[in-house]
Design a protein around this motif. Structure first.
Motif, PDB file in Angstrom:
ATOM      1  N   UNK A  22     -22.436  -0.329  39.042  1.00 39.12           N
ATOM      2  CA  UNK A  22     -21.411   0.712  39.004  1.00 39.12           C
ATOM      3  C   UNK A  22     -20.052   0.032  38.957  1.00 39.12           C
ATOM      4  N   UNK A  23     -19.489  -0.034  37.745  1.00 42.94           N
ATOM      5  CA  UNK A  23     -18.215  -0.714  37.516  1.00 42.94           C
ATOM      6  C   UNK A  23     -17.566  -0.080  36.296  1.00 42.94           C
ATOM      7  N   UNK A  24     -16.243   0.021  36.289  1.00 47.35           N
ATOM      8  CA  UNK A  24     -15.573   0.675  35.158  1.00 47.35           C
ATOM      9  C   UNK A  24     -15.838   0.003  33.811  1.00 47.35           C
ATOM     10  N   UNK A  25     -16.049  -1.303  33.828  1.00 48.28           N
ATOM     11  CA  UNK A  25     -16.288  -2.055  32.602  1.00 48.28           C
ATOM     12  C   UNK A  25     -17.230  -3.214  32.907  1.00 48.28           C
ATOM     13  N   UNK A  26     -17.876  -3.713  31.877  1.00 39.49           N
ATOM     14  CA  UNK A  26     -18.735  -4.879  32.050  1.00 39.49           C
ATOM     15  C   UNK A  26     -17.978  -6.185  31.817  1.00 39.49           C
ATOM     16  N   UNK A  27     -16.733  -6.087  31.393  1.00 37.63           N
ATOM     17  CA  UNK A  27     -15.915  -7.283  31.187  1.00 37.63           C
ATOM     18  C   UNK A  27     -15.771  -8.028  32.516  1.00 37.63           C
ATOM     19  N   UNK A  28     -16.051  -9.312  32.493  1.00 35.52           N
ATOM     20  CA  UNK A  28     -15.983 -10.126  33.697  1.00 35.52           C
ATOM     21  C   UNK A  28     -17.285 -10.176  34.473  1.00 35.52           C
ATOM     22  N   UNK A  29     -18.257  -9.363  34.097  1.00 27.18           N
ATOM     23  CA  UNK A  29     -19.542  -9.299  34.785  1.00 27.18           C
ATOM     24  C   UNK A  29     -20.644 -10.045  34.040  1.00 27.18           C
ATOM     25  N   UNK A  30     -20.319 -10.694  32.936  1.00 30.60           N
ATOM     26  CA  UNK A  30     -21.329 -11.300  32.074  1.00 30.60           C
ATOM     27  C   UNK A  30     -22.230 -12.282  32.826  1.00 30.60           C
ATOM     28  N   UNK A  31     -21.655 -13.188  33.600  1.00 29.66           N
ATOM     29  CA  UNK A  31     -22.449 -14.169  34.335  1.00 29.66           C
ATOM     30  C   UNK A  31     -23.349 -13.515  35.366  1.00 29.66           C
ATOM     31  N   UNK A  32     -22.827 -12.540  36.072  1.00 32.97           N
ATOM     32  CA  UNK A  32     -23.602 -11.834  37.090  1.00 32.97           C
ATOM     33  C   UNK A  32     -24.772 -11.099  36.447  1.00 32.97           C
ATOM     34  N   UNK A  33     -24.481 -10.363  35.374  1.00 30.40           N
ATOM     35  CA  UNK A  33     -25.537  -9.616  34.683  1.00 30.40           C
ATOM     36  C   UNK A  33     -26.590 -10.582  34.137  1.00 30.40           C
ATOM     37  N   UNK A  34     -26.155 -11.691  33.560  1.00 31.46           N
ATOM     38  CA  UNK A  34     -27.108 -12.667  33.037  1.00 31.46           C
ATOM     39  C   UNK A  34     -27.980 -13.221  34.154  1.00 31.46           C
ATOM     40  N   UNK A  35     -27.389 -13.474  35.313  1.00 30.09           N
ATOM     41  CA  UNK A  35     -28.165 -13.942  36.457  1.00 30.09           C
ATOM     42  C   UNK A  35     -29.212 -12.927  36.888  1.00 30.09           C
TER      43      UNK A  35
ATOM     44  N   UNK B 240     -20.277  -8.784  48.053  1.00 25.08           N
ATOM     45  CA  UNK B 240     -20.061  -9.725  46.962  1.00 25.08           C
ATOM     46  C   UNK B 240     -18.571  -9.939  46.761  1.00 25.08           C
ATOM     47  N   UNK B 241     -18.190 -11.128  46.332  1.00 22.47           N
ATOM     48  CA  UNK B 241     -16.772 -11.369  46.067  1.00 22.47           C
ATOM     49  C   UNK B 241     -16.353 -10.705  44.759  1.00 22.47           C
ATOM     50  N   UNK B 242     -15.054 -10.469  44.580  1.00 21.53           N
ATOM     51  CA  UNK B 242     -14.596  -9.987  43.277  1.00 21.53           C
ATOM     52  C   UNK B 242     -15.052 -10.976  42.194  1.00 21.53           C
ATOM     53  N   UNK B 243     -15.476 -10.458  41.075  1.00 23.29           N
ATOM     54  CA  UNK B 243     -15.984 -11.233  39.944  1.00 23.29           C
ATOM     55  C   UNK B 243     -17.131 -12.167  40.339  1.00 23.29           C
ATOM     56  N   UNK B 244     -18.216 -11.601  40.840  1.00 22.79           N
ATOM     57  CA  UNK B 244     -19.371 -12.434  41.195  1.00 22.79           C
ATOM     58  C   UNK B 244     -19.991 -13.051  39.944  1.00 22.79           C
ATOM     59  N   UNK B 245     -20.675 -14.169  40.125  1.00 21.81           N
ATOM     60  CA  UNK B 245     -21.275 -14.880  39.005  1.00 21.81           C
ATOM     61  C   UNK B 245     -22.781 -14.958  39.101  1.00 21.81           C
ATOM     62  N   UNK B 246     -23.358 -15.826  38.282  1.00 25.10           N
ATOM     63  CA  UNK B 246     -24.813 -15.984  38.230  1.00 25.10           C
ATOM     64  C   UNK B 246     -25.410 -16.350  39.578  1.00 25.10           C
ATOM     65  N   UNK B 247     -24.771 -17.259  40.295  1.00 29.76           N
ATOM     66  CA  UNK B 247     -25.275 -17.686  41.607  1.00 29.76           C
ATOM     67  C   UNK B 247     -25.358 -16.499  42.559  1.00 29.76           C
ATOM     68  N   UNK B 248     -24.338 -15.645  42.531  1.00 32.01           N
ATOM     69  CA  UNK B 248     -24.333 -14.473  43.412  1.00 32.01           C
ATOM     70  C   UNK B 248     -25.481 -13.521  43.053  1.00 32.01           C
ATOM     71  N   UNK B 249     -25.760 -13.396  41.755  1.00 32.09           N
ATOM     72  CA  UNK B 249     -26.853 -12.525  41.321  1.00 32.09           C
ATOM     73  C   UNK B 249     -28.187 -13.057  41.840  1.00 32.09           C
TER      74      UNK B 249
END
Length: 133
Positions: A10-23, A103-112
């Motif tokens: 649940x986020x307004x956009x997927x921009x910046x979430x690429x690493x998290x989503x990939x994880x 989760x921190x703002x702009x979480x990444x693959x490791x967070x996922x």
């Protein structure tokens, strides 16, 4: 649980979430997206994700408001919240809501990966049903 793990972002956009989503995808999740808190609630009602990740940038609900409303729909849905609050302040505000992780703002693959490992730890091994922590 068999098949891909249903996760709703649940986020307004997927921009910046690429690493998290990939994880998430790399760990076997099927990721859906809702641009608003109300859209996320509709998705929880219809699709029954196992996990909802709520961004603090939602235009209509705070992440914790969203978690509270999800609890009213299905208490078995786990939630993680993106929050810039300190760990102590977040714990105080989220107490009693059963939030799986901050989760921190702009979480990444490791967070996922860490989040899904935590989720797997709370899934009941014999029934495949999610338990609130």
């Amino acid at each position: 649980m068999s098949g891909p793990l249903p996760v709703l972002l649940a986020a307004p956009t997927l921009a910046g979430w690429e690493g998290f989503v990939q994880g998430l995808v790399d760990c076997g999740a099927r990721v859906g997206h809702a641009r608003t808190g109300l859209a996320a609630l509709e998705s929880v009602t219809q699709a029954r994700p196992v996990l909802v990740v709520a961004d603090e940038g939602l235009p209509d609900l705070t992440p914790l408001q969203l978690v509270l409303r999800i609890l009213g729909i299905d208490a078995a849905v786990n939630a993680a919240v993106v929050s810039s609050l300190s760990e102590e302040d977040f714990h105080e505000k989220a107490e009693g809501l059963g939030v799986l992780a901050q989760l921190p703002p702009q979480p990444g693959e490791r967070h996922a990966r860490e989040l899904l490992a935590r989720l797997e730890a709370v899934l009941a091994p014999t029934t495949g049903q999610a338990r609130r922590t």
